[in-house]
Design an enzyme around this catalytic site. Sequence first.
Site, mmCIF file in Angstrom:
data_model
loop_
_atom_site.group_PDB
_atom_site.id
_atom_site.type_symbol
_atom_site.label_atom_id
_atom_site.label_comp_id
_atom_site.label_asym_id
_atom_site.label_seq_id
_atom_site.Cartn_x
_atom_site.Cartn_y
_atom_site.Cartn_z
ATOM 1 C CD GLU A 200 16.975 20.119 55.179
ATOM 2 O OE1 GLU A 200 16.188 21.072 55.187
ATOM 3 O OE2 GLU A 200 16.677 18.985 55.591
ATOM 4 C CD GLU A 275 13.657 22.685 52.274
ATOM 5 O OE1 GLU A 275 13.109 22.371 53.348
ATOM 6 O OE2 GLU A 275 14.172 21.859 51.508
#
Length: 631
Positions: A200, A275
């Site tokens: 991320e 995710e």
Amino acid sequence: MHRSRALAAIVFSAALVAVAAVPAAQAPAAPKTRIAAPAQKPHTFALGPADFLLDGAPYQIISCELHPSRIPAEYWSHRIRMAKAMGCNTISVYLFWNYHEPVEGKFDFTTGNRHVAQFTKLVQTEGMWMLLRPGPYVCAEWDFGGMPPYLLKDPDLRVRSMYPRYMQAAERYINALAKVVKPLLVTAGGPILMVQIENEYGSYGNDRAYMKRLRDVWVTAGINVPFFTGDGPTPFMLEAGSLPGAAVGLDSGSNEKHWELARSMNPGVPVFSSETYPGWLTHWGEQWQSPSVPNLIKEVTFLMANRKSFNFYVAHGGTNFGFTAGANSGGKGGYEPDVTSYDYDAPIDEQGNATPKYRALRDLIAKYLPAGQTLPPIPAAIPTTTIPPFAMATQASLWDHLPKPIAAVHPRTFEYYGQNQGLMLYRTTLVGRKSGRLEITDLHDYAVVFLDGQRLGTIDRRLGEKAIEIPATSNASPVLDILVEGMGHINFAQALIDRKGITDRVALAGMTLMNWEIYPLPLADAWIARVATVPPPPADFKSLRSGLVFRGTFRVETPADTFIDMTGYRKGVVWVNGHNLGRYWDIGPQTRLYCPASWLKPGQNEVIVLDLLKTDASPLKGATTLRDAGR
């Protein structure tokens, strides 16, 4: 919802099910993808223009996230089989740099639940594939996002960039880990299909040279499988965090618009939901997080019906044993420490049980099996035991076991002295100003304040507290003690540089206090064991100065999993037979700490409790669940 991590799922596994690309409303039909045999010889895994390709054929990845560091090694096989029985064909794994390099320059990839190769081979034994997410930064609600706190000794530290001190350490870690995982790659006959580059990154920075450098280091070290990134599904995150030629992970990819955006920004590579969140994290002082099951089923139905690859973050969370839990940077005080349990309201609970959420996902995924195939049976539950209430007694006072002090004109942080978390005592004799408003700039993270041995109160960073009133005293030279607990280092977003202790100065009624004695107390297992063996105080011992060590024993005939119920205690740490179960805190929501059977022994077992606030012993007991009822 975008959060603090990224995850990738892999291809379908050998002995596991293949997933059909059929709308949920229709009867499932056999998928176009074939079922692979367990990885035993070199395979090819490649990124097609839209699909993941295993040995040239398209594969849908249905992945379950598990973290070996959060699971006792004795239970690794059980948790992997639980993921397989839920319908997953891949295990996605975070590796935590600071867990494998606890001391600078000394790596451990082979002991206990740090044994990377052993876990990977167990995945392969179950006929499953694996995604590797090694960092150097991972987030994961883990202390400092997985980065080693020794970096924080550098006063000019910049992380997740080309800052030389950080990159030297990160490249050393990558090169050490590459030697371990290279024989485990799919190209070498192992189960590892892909490696994630950072995590991320688009939520943090925009140093494209940094991302490219990380990939180059892996390639130079001989890692010859595809790479992927993981970012929130927004233009700015994907622009800053993705890499040309690397698969695009979305955190999460909940609808078709997310896929369209990713394809438009990084065309020519597969996109997947790296995710997909069946649960969520919980901070101290909150209610347990319990995301909606119907919403989860709706999202997974979209993924299955459209044959999109995805990863459950997390399928099973495990436990933040010891001082491994991290923290976020929000809330009233800009600091939100995570609870010890990483149950996460995941489909497989902290103790490894199948939950109603697990069964709902298993039933959904089973609808897409090829004709004639069924999911493996759900593994038998791990046995649990209750422990009847047992007595605890005061064993020692922290104040009688202080190390030799370090003299300092100004307070220094934990990391300055080479300490990660635990406690640090800051002591000074008041000169000049001797009463008034005591203000700490800045406290990280929790302090108990004493004057001449009398406890005045606490200061909690979590609540935005910075000060306490110091009363006048008749003592001409009053002694001020500030006992500071460092909790988890922040693991996400812009506040990652989060040193512990007193980070700058202490002032009393506007006067800066100088000339301190500093007592480092890292609460190492060996130290607490020594304290627990000293002769206990007299039976009528009473202390008004908190910071006491309590000891008790209980017996079990046959070791089984249990949860130590800390109801009646205030704030501290628990050890069972020398194993650090983690923190407890009476602000909740967690009141029970998971203790696996492998840490118990037939006969007598020892419990040691260090409590910062309690001044008398209370009984303890063991329970079979994290909570009394439900999840």
